[in-house]
Write a protein that holds these residues in place. Structure first.
Motif, PDB file in Angstrom:
ATOM      1  N   UNK A  69      14.363  93.498  70.965  1.00  0.00           N
ATOM      2  CA  UNK A  69      14.126  94.691  71.505  1.00  0.00           C
ATOM      3  C   UNK A  69      12.514  94.501  71.706  1.00  0.00           C
ATOM      4  N   UNK A  70      11.574  93.886  70.813  1.00  0.00           N
ATOM      5  CA  UNK A  70      10.349  93.908  70.919  1.00  0.00           C
ATOM      6  C   UNK A  70       9.978  92.613  71.511  1.00  0.00           C
ATOM      7  N   UNK A  71      10.575  92.130  72.635  1.00  0.00           N
ATOM      8  CA  UNK A  71       9.946  91.272  73.628  1.00  0.00           C
ATOM      9  C   UNK A  71       8.876  91.620  74.215  1.00  0.00           C
ATOM     10  N   UNK A  72       7.979  90.596  74.753  1.00  0.00           N
ATOM     11  CA  UNK A  72       6.737  90.867  75.247  1.00  0.00           C
ATOM     12  C   UNK A  72       6.432  91.282  76.696  1.00  0.00           C
ATOM     13  N   UNK A  73       7.686  91.534  77.350  1.00  0.00           N
ATOM     14  CA  UNK A  73       7.751  91.807  78.838  1.00  0.00           C
ATOM     15  C   UNK A  73       8.944  92.699  78.908  1.00  0.00           C
ATOM     16  N   UNK A  74       9.237  93.402  80.151  1.00  0.00           N
ATOM     17  CA  UNK A  74      10.324  94.294  80.468  1.00  0.00           C
ATOM     18  C   UNK A  74      11.048  93.560  81.492  1.00  0.00           C
ATOM     19  N   UNK A  75      12.346  93.268  81.270  1.00  0.00           N
ATOM     20  CA  UNK A  75      13.009  92.359  82.337  1.00  0.00           C
ATOM     21  C   UNK A  75      13.532  93.555  83.401  1.00  0.00           C
ATOM     22  N   UNK A  76      13.577  94.733  83.178  1.00  0.00           N
ATOM     23  CA  UNK A  76      14.335  95.793  83.845  1.00  0.00           C
ATOM     24  C   UNK A  76      13.078  96.275  84.916  1.00  0.00           C
ATOM     25  N   UNK A  77      11.767  95.781  84.680  1.00  0.00           N
ATOM     26  CA  UNK A  77      10.540  96.182  85.627  1.00  0.00           C
ATOM     27  C   UNK A  77      10.616  94.950  86.979  1.00  0.00           C
ATOM     28  N   UNK A  78      11.737  94.150  86.725  1.00  0.00           N
ATOM     29  CA  UNK A  78      11.563  93.041  87.687  1.00  0.00           C
ATOM     30  C   UNK A  78      12.964  92.993  88.422  1.00  0.00           C
ATOM     31  N   UNK A  79      12.928  92.314  89.474  1.00  0.00           N
ATOM     32  CA  UNK A  79      14.190  92.075  90.246  1.00  0.00           C
ATOM     33  C   UNK A  79      15.057  91.003  89.627  1.00  0.00           C
ATOM     34  N   UNK A  80      16.530  91.244  89.522  1.00  0.00           N
ATOM     35  CA  UNK A  80      17.174  90.459  88.897  1.00  0.00           C
ATOM     36  C   UNK A  80      18.441  89.785  90.161  1.00  0.00           C
ATOM     37  N   UNK A  81      19.375  88.987  89.504  1.00  0.00           N
ATOM     38  CA  UNK A  81      20.143  88.461  90.597  1.00  0.00           C
ATOM     39  C   UNK A  81      21.071  89.407  91.107  1.00  0.00           C
ATOM     40  N   UNK A  82      21.422  90.569  90.409  1.00  0.00           N
ATOM     41  CA  UNK A  82      22.393  91.487  90.720  1.00  0.00           C
ATOM     42  C   UNK A  82      21.790  92.323  92.047  1.00  0.00           C
ATOM     43  N   UNK A  83      20.314  92.471  91.968  1.00  0.00           N
ATOM     44  CA  UNK A  83      19.662  92.989  93.212  1.00  0.00           C
ATOM     45  C   UNK A  83      19.846  92.335  94.325  1.00  0.00           C
ATOM     46  N   UNK A  84      19.928  90.926  94.299  1.00  0.00           N
ATOM     47  CA  UNK A  84      20.307  89.995  95.421  1.00  0.00           C
ATOM     48  C   UNK A  84      21.739  90.065  95.838  1.00  0.00           C
ATOM     49  N   UNK A  85      22.769  90.039  94.804  1.00  0.00           N
ATOM     50  CA  UNK A  85      23.880  90.186  94.969  1.00  0.00           C
ATOM     51  C   UNK A  85      24.246  91.315  95.921  1.00  0.00           C
ATOM     52  N   UNK A  86      23.739  92.547  95.546  1.00  0.00           N
ATOM     53  CA  UNK A  86      24.036  93.714  96.220  1.00  0.00           C
ATOM     54  C   UNK A  86      23.485  93.596  97.695  1.00  0.00           C
ATOM     55  N   UNK A  87      22.220  93.049  97.803  1.00  0.00           N
ATOM     56  CA  UNK A  87      21.809  93.241  99.057  1.00  0.00           C
ATOM     57  C   UNK A  87      22.475  92.307  99.804  1.00  0.00           C
ATOM     58  N   UNK A  88      22.880  91.066  99.668  1.00  0.00           N
ATOM     59  CA  UNK A  88      23.559  90.248 100.208  1.00  0.00           C
ATOM     60  C   UNK A  88      24.847  90.672 100.934  1.00  0.00           C
ATOM     61  N   UNK A  89      25.722  91.287  99.831  1.00  0.00           N
ATOM     62  CA  UNK A  89      26.790  92.107 100.163  1.00  0.00           C
ATOM     63  C   UNK A  89      26.841  93.064 101.328  1.00  0.00           C
TER      64      UNK A  89
END
Length: 539
Positions: A482-502
């Protein structure tokens, strides 16, 4: 590239890993005021990192009130929705505790207890207040539920109940007329030694309020079902009660900022201290702002959020004015990545094994590597005969790619580009697009319109392939990280690409799976698996 690595400038063989992040604004505190500030700044294309220790002032309360359109909402639900809003504009919310904030020339350095440091051009203090409850046995057990402190926040919920007000400070009687309106069954207990205005007491008594002077409360009584049932005084007498209103003292969470010279000042009520600010939220320290209850203890959630939004605008104006004076248009993400590439090489220099597996059988042509970093993938593609363009926002990253390409006598075109810019790959698209567009752990900040996704897709030529590699987010969201030094949810992820492609005609997803991280990949130990996406655009 992945955000998670050891800072080469500050780590050694025996040193603990340190991660240094760079942004325009660091907001310390992630409640309504801090998140509203971050949202306003994110919408002005400023990079923001919110540091949240997870200790909102209203944490004990199950519901918040008087927030138009959100009345009765669980405070945690509002904060969750606020984080989503901030992340939609690429703002990061880090779980952590700021322990020290210091000035470093024109910048500020925020040190977190977890080992991360955040370097920022501006600081926003949104750490809030701590309520100091009267020392009455059992009182804290009901705090935020049957024991309240604000008639506006929770007074309606205790209407017509047996209500007891404990007066431990002369200012306490200020809200008693409100309580009289809420319940006819009101008892006011003025603690022994508290001097109150006699005429004010007489007015209340004449209005039918039961006011008892010089009392000493011994403990709060609780029934077998856990509900508050009354108060026992030091003389052994009891008073039935369903709810208690107190006037706690308050203290600002200001310890991390003392090194800056930021000192709390006594509040006009005499019940605690606050951080003084001007109308735009500026403190006495240049570049440091403060928002929410730490500046005004009367702030409910709605005014606190409004204050954060107002001050966020002022901070944005401050940054913009400074940039105009210097004729500059600096980027927080560029500073972040340039710093990471300022020391020894961060990555192995080897190509990603998953990229190799997905690309080996493709016909050689023109390739674009988005977020190329130090160029391990781009160099390998050039060695296989591809005509490669390496794209990144970091000039230092591209310098490293050029140097390595020259050393190997390879041709790699280096292009300084932000995937979220307007037509960032226009030159390649003008030539018909790329036969291969790849992105391995590319950290592209999120935008509401997912512009980065569409820019990447548009760069693929008809008949071309897209290969995206990303971290498995399930593992990254494990509580132990939980104390990671960056926030992955603030960045694009593969699901974003999958949704756009579909949702886009002419595309076929050929591979979409999770697989073990290939040997030799440089990353944190908990990144055990990758998501791999390969798609083809119709000819």
């Amino acid at each position: 590239m992945s955000h998670h690595h050891t800072d080469p400038a500050t780590s050694g063989a025996s040193a603990a890993p340190t991660v240094i992040r760079h942004c325009d604004v660091a907001v310390i505190g992630g409640s309504a005021a801090g998140l509203a500030t971050a949202l306003q700044l994110g919408r002005q294309r400023r990079s923001v990192i919110v540091v949240d220790s997870g200790e909102p002032r209203n944490a004990p309360a199950a519901h918040m009130h008087s927030f138009l359109g959100r009345d009765g909402t669980d405070p945690a639900e509002l904060l969750a929705a606020g984080r989503v809003d901030v992340r939609r504009y690429g703002g990061e919310v880090l779980s952590g505790r700021a322990v020290r904030v210091a000035r470093d020339g024109e910048l500020f350095v925020v040190e977190l207890a977890e080992g991360t440091s955040v370097v920022a051009r501006r600081i926003v203090v949104a750490t809030g207040l701590v309520d100091e409850l009267p020392e009455v046995e059992g009182l804290a057990d009901h705090w935020g539920r049957a024991v309240i402190h604000c008639p506006f926040c929770h007074g309606y919920e205790v209407r017509d109940q047996r209500l007891v007000q404990l007066i431990t400070h002369p200012m306490g009687l200020h809200v008693t007329p409100l309580l009289r309106q809420l319940s006819a069954r009101l008892t006011v207990l003025v603690a022994d030694g508290v001097e109150v205005d006699e005429s004010g007491v007489a007015t209340l008594v004449s209005a039918g309020v039961d006011v008892r002077l010089a009392t000493t409360t011994h403990r709060v009584l609780t029934g077998a079902d856990g509900r508050l049932t009354g108060i026992e005084l030091i003389d052994g007498s009891t008073i039935g009660a369903d709810a208690i209103l107190i006037n706690p003292r308050f203290a600002p969470r200001a310890e991390p900022f003392t090194g800056l010279g930021l000192r709390p000042s006594p509040h006009s009520t005499g019940m605690g201290e606050v951080i003084e600010v001007d109308a735009m939220g500026a403190t006495a320290i240049d570049g440091v702002y403060a928002v929410g209850s730490i500046t005004d203890p009367s702030h409910q959630v709605l005014p606190a959020a409004a204050h954060g939004s107002r001050v966020g605008g002022a901070v944005a104006m401050s940054l913009a004015a400074e940039d105009v004076r210097t004729a500059a248009r600096p980027s927080g993400p560029v500073a972040d990545w340039d710093h990471r590439y300022s020391g020894d090489p961060v990555w192995s220099g080897n190509p990603n094994g998953s990229l190799v597996a997905e690309v080996t059988d493709l016909p050689v042509g023109r390739a674009l590597d988005v977020g190329a970093g130090e160029g391990g993938d781009a160099i390998w593609l050039a060695e296989q005969g591809w005509e490669v363009t390496a794209s990144d926002i970091s000039p230092r990253a591209l310098d490293r790619i050029r140097g390595e390409a020259e050393r190997r006598d390879l041709t790699v075109t280096c292009e300084l580009a932000d995937a979220n810019a307007w037509e960032p790959f226009a030159q390649g698209s003008a030539q018909g697009g790329f036969d291969l567009v790849s992105a391995a752990y590319a950290s592209i900040p999120r935008t509401p319109d997912l512009r980065g996704v569409h820019n990447v897709l548009d760069a693929v030529a008809p008949g071309g392939s897209l290969v995206i590699l990303g971290h498995d987010l399930e593992a990254m969201r494990d509580p132990q990280h939980v104390h990671r030094p960056f926030d992955p949810d603030a960045y694009l992820n593969i699901d974003d690409f999958v949704t756009a492609i579909k949702a886009t005609a002419g595309w076929t997803i050929e591979v979409d799976d999770k697989r073990p991280r290939p040997p030799g990949s440089a990353s944190a130990a908990h990144h055990a698996d990758d998501r791999v996406l390969r798609a083809r655009r119709a000819s």
